[in-house]
Design a protein around this motif. Structure first.
Motif, PDB file in Angstrom:
ATOM      1  N   TYR A  82     -17.335  22.287 -36.684  1.00 20.01           N
ATOM      2  CA  TYR A  82     -16.010  22.101 -36.091  1.00 20.01           C
ATOM      3  C   TYR A  82     -16.189  21.930 -34.587  1.00 20.01           C
ATOM      4  CZ  TYR A  82     -11.667  23.433 -33.770  1.00 20.01           C
ATOM      5  OH  TYR A  82     -10.593  23.466 -32.920  1.00 20.01           O
ATOM      6  N   ARG A 185     -10.647  15.123 -39.930  1.00 23.23           N
ATOM      7  CA  ARG A 185     -11.666  15.716 -40.793  1.00 23.23           C
ATOM      8  C   ARG A 185     -12.422  14.591 -41.481  1.00 23.23           C
ATOM      9  NH1 ARG A 185     -10.932  20.000 -45.902  1.00 23.23           N
ATOM     10  NH2 ARG A 185     -13.149  19.985 -46.504  1.00 23.23           N
ATOM     11  N   LEU A 190     -15.058  18.746 -38.892  1.00 22.69           N
ATOM     12  CA  LEU A 190     -13.681  18.920 -38.440  1.00 22.69           C
ATOM     13  C   LEU A 190     -13.666  18.827 -36.928  1.00 22.69           C
ATOM     14  CD1 LEU A 190     -10.710  19.924 -39.204  1.00 22.69           C
ATOM     15  CD2 LEU A 190     -11.593  22.233 -38.823  1.00 22.69           C
ATOM     16  N   PHE A 208     -11.597  25.809 -41.314  1.00 21.33           N
ATOM     17  CA  PHE A 208     -13.037  25.589 -41.180  1.00 21.33           C
ATOM     18  C   PHE A 208     -13.832  26.611 -41.984  1.00 21.33           C
ATOM     19  CE2 PHE A 208     -17.106  26.009 -38.757  1.00 21.33           C
ATOM     20  CZ  PHE A 208     -17.649  24.815 -39.222  1.00 21.33           C
TER      21      PHE A 208
END
Length: 225
Positions: A82, A185, A190, A208
């Motif tokens: 992420y 995403r 992400l 996440f």
């Protein structure tokens, strides 16, 4: 140690940015959160958060700490990641406004415009509707903090757009910034333009953590078969 899908170990790249805030958000979201500064620490995590900061500086620090190639290899092998703000830039395959020597880890088929929303003095907050992030019509909107933030100019096939900006006011510049992609995403990756870790927002981190748990399930199934 055997990975646990119930409480996965998720690292936060601790070279620059809101490391402490991301660690707190991950812990609140149900992860075992840890800082990552060395390749051995990277090898021990089930997922990684790339925090905000200055993307060119982070690129240089990744090389200086010997993390750039190991991290790029783990991402290519399926490590969930992420990236927020500068972290989004690091995960982009293409960057507009990059310096001549700036590199990215890549992985998300998108074009990101660096510093798209302006300078530090142009920082702002906005409520976003993002059903995939648990912020829809019937629940509280997602409070997003933008600080020298990028936005996404273009996404490729397979990239899911999770959130766009709303119009903030009547000024021409604010109207131009309406409808910009600020959360995406792509598989196990992400990214957001904004900083959900500021102000105690945990919904992005909860998504996440679920992504990391899902990535661990095949491993757990193999271990128990």
């Amino acid at each position: 140690m055997t990975p646990s899908p119930d409480r996965p170990t998720i690292g936060v790249l601790a070279l620059q940015g809101d490391v402490r805030e991301h660690l707190a958000a991950l812990t609140a979201a149900g992860a075992n959160a840890t800082s990552v500064r060395r390749p051995a620490e990277l090898a021990a995590v089930d997922g990684i958060v790339l925090p905000g900061g200055e993307s060119t500086t982070m690129d240089k620090l990744l090389h200086a700490f010997g993390l750039f190639e190991p991290l790029r290899e783990r991402l290519a092998a399926g490590l969930p990641a992420y990236g927020s703000c500068a972290g989004m830039i690091l995960l982009a395959d293409r960057v507009q406004g990059a310096t001549s020597d700036q590199g990215t880890l890549g992985g998300i088929d998108m074009t990101v415009r660096r510093n798209a929303f302006g300078r530090q003095v142009d920082s702002f907050e906005q409520d976003l509707l993002a059903p995939a992030l648990g912020a829809g019509e019937d629940v509280a909107p997602l409070r997003a903090v933008f600080i020298r933030a990028p936005w996404v100019e273009q996404v490729g096939d397979g990239v899911e757009v999770l959130a766009r900006t709303a119009r903030r006011g009547s000024a021409a510049g604010e109207a131009t910034a309406e409808g910009k992609i600020v959360a995406v995403r792509h598989g196990r990756l992400l990214a957001t333009s904004f900083h959900p870790e500021i102000g105690g927002e945990t919904r992005v981190h909860r998504l996440f953590v679920e992504m990391v748990r899902d990535a661990l399930l095949p491993t757990q199934q193999q271990l128990t078969s």
